[in-house]
Design an enzyme around this catalytic site. Structure first.
Site, PDB file in Angstrom:
ATOM      1  N   ASP A  18     -10.200 -23.297  21.813  1.00  0.00           N
ATOM      2  CA  ASP A  18     -10.074 -22.520  20.579  1.00  0.00           C
ATOM      3  C   ASP A  18      -8.944 -23.053  19.701  1.00  0.00           C
ATOM      4  O   ASP A  18      -8.999 -22.944  18.480  1.00  0.00           O
ATOM      5  CB  ASP A  18      -9.885 -21.026  20.874  1.00  0.00           C
ATOM      6  N   GLU A  43      -1.135 -18.710  13.458  1.00  0.00           N
ATOM      7  CA  GLU A  43      -2.078 -18.696  14.570  1.00  0.00           C
ATOM      8  C   GLU A  43      -1.970 -19.976  15.413  1.00  0.00           C
ATOM      9  O   GLU A  43      -2.016 -19.933  16.639  1.00  0.00           O
ATOM     10  CB  GLU A  43      -3.495 -18.558  14.020  1.00  0.00           C
ATOM     11  N   GLU A  71     -15.029 -14.873  11.526  1.00  0.00           N
ATOM     12  CA  GLU A  71     -13.897 -13.979  11.806  1.00  0.00           C
ATOM     13  C   GLU A  71     -14.347 -12.660  12.436  1.00  0.00           C
ATOM     14  O   GLU A  71     -13.704 -12.153  13.344  1.00  0.00           O
ATOM     15  CB  GLU A  71     -13.110 -13.702  10.521  1.00  0.00           C
ATOM     16  N   GLU A 118     -21.110 -19.256  18.240  1.00  0.00           N
ATOM     17  CA  GLU A 118     -20.154 -18.391  18.954  1.00  0.00           C
ATOM     18  C   GLU A 118     -20.606 -18.163  20.399  1.00  0.00           C
ATOM     19  O   GLU A 118     -19.789 -18.213  21.319  1.00  0.00           O
ATOM     20  CB  GLU A 118     -19.988 -17.050  18.234  1.00  0.00           C
TER      21      GLU A 118
HETATM   22  C1  HMH Z   1     -14.714 -19.931  18.256  1.00  0.00           C
HETATM   23  N1  HMH Z   1     -14.581 -18.244  16.509  1.00  0.00           N
HETATM   24  C2  HMH Z   1     -13.936 -19.059  17.343  1.00  0.00           C
HETATM   25  N2  HMH Z   1     -12.601 -19.104  17.369  1.00  0.00           N
HETATM   26  C3  HMH Z   1     -11.876 -18.326  16.541  1.00  0.00           C
HETATM   27  N3  HMH Z   1     -10.519 -18.388  16.601  1.00  0.00           N
HETATM   28  C4  HMH Z   1     -12.531 -17.446  15.650  1.00  0.00           C
HETATM   29  C5  HMH Z   1     -13.904 -17.450  15.668  1.00  0.00           C
HETATM   30  C6  HMH Z   1     -11.789 -16.532  14.726  1.00  0.00           C
HETATM   31  O1  HMH Z   1     -10.832 -17.158  13.994  1.00  0.00           O
END
Ligand code: HMH
Length: 222
Positions: free
Chosen positions: A47, A89, A141, A211
């Site tokens: 991520d 972040e 998001e 996702e």
């Molecule tokens: C895979 N989807 C993924 N990572 C993230 N951080 C977000 C959405 C949201 O920012």
């Protein structure tokens, strides 16, 4: 509120896909405390790569808002605040990785991460309309917002060491932010051509698919 926009219609129509992304077994395992920490570490590293790729994507959404939004002042402000928060972040990921002993400099993108990042790149092209890119941005998001909020409900058994991660995307302010993105997207979708509407809906579904693949990869069920 109360008035049903295009996005709410999509959410109803594609509820199963939406639930596959927001109630994935990986999320449920965080929520019930059964998560394997090595899956969490995989997710964290992958991520981090995704969020870094999100920076130029959100910047491209910002440029499109500036160029062709009908209400560009407030749209630009909303998107800019999201872009700005990505800096914090990324620092959070670096700090969290060091706490978990995950070496970010050695992370290699897995297939699902590479595929998702390439999808973001395809959306960054100038010929992709603002309506499409703001819809994708909202969807990206809201999946995390919804999924991690679920892990913070009263009856959740999320392990204490994962609470902060869930708070990152499950807090009220981020929920408000997703609402702001949804409002912009809905406003644009209400007045776009049927052709664009079909494209936007397909883009929404592709985000959900990416996702799901991303969670699958983290949970190593890929
Ligand atoms: C895979 N989807 C993924 N990572 C993230 N951080 C977000 C959405 C949201 O920012």
């Amino acid at each position: 509120q109360g008035e049903v926009g295009i996005i709410d219609k999509w959410l109803k129509k594609h509820l199963l896909m939406y639930m596959a992304a927001t109630r994935h077994p990986m999320i449920l395992s965080i929520r019930d405390g059964s998560i394997n920490i090595s899956c969490f570490k995989t997710w964290l590293g992958q991520d981090y790569l995704f969020v870094r790729a999100l920076v130029p994507f959100v910047a491209s959404v910002l440029i499109k808002a500036w160029n062709d939004s009908d209400d560009s002042n407030t749209d630009v402000e909303v998107i800019l605040s999201g872009l700005a928060s990505l800096k914090d972040e990324i620092s959070w990921f670096q700090n969290e990785a060091s706490n978990w002993g995950v070496q970010l400099s050695h992370i290699v993108a897995h297939k699902a991460t590479g595929d998702y990042c390439r999808f973001l790149e395809s959306l960054m092209l100038p010929e992709v309309e603002f309506t499409i890119s703001i819809t994708a941005y909202w969807a990206i998001e809201v999946v995390y917002q919804d999924a991690f909020t679920h892990c913070l409900e009263d009856d959740a058994k999320t392990p204490p060491e994962l609470q902060e991660t869930c708070q990152r995307w499950g807090n009220d302010e981020f929920g408000q932010y997703c609402q702001s993105l949804k409002k912009i997207a809905n406003r644009r979708l209400e007045k776009c051509s049927d052709d664009l509407l079909v494209k936007a809906e397909a883009t929404f579904l592709r985000v959900l698919e990416h996702e799901v693949q991303f969670w699958n990869m983290s949970a190593m069920v890929e």
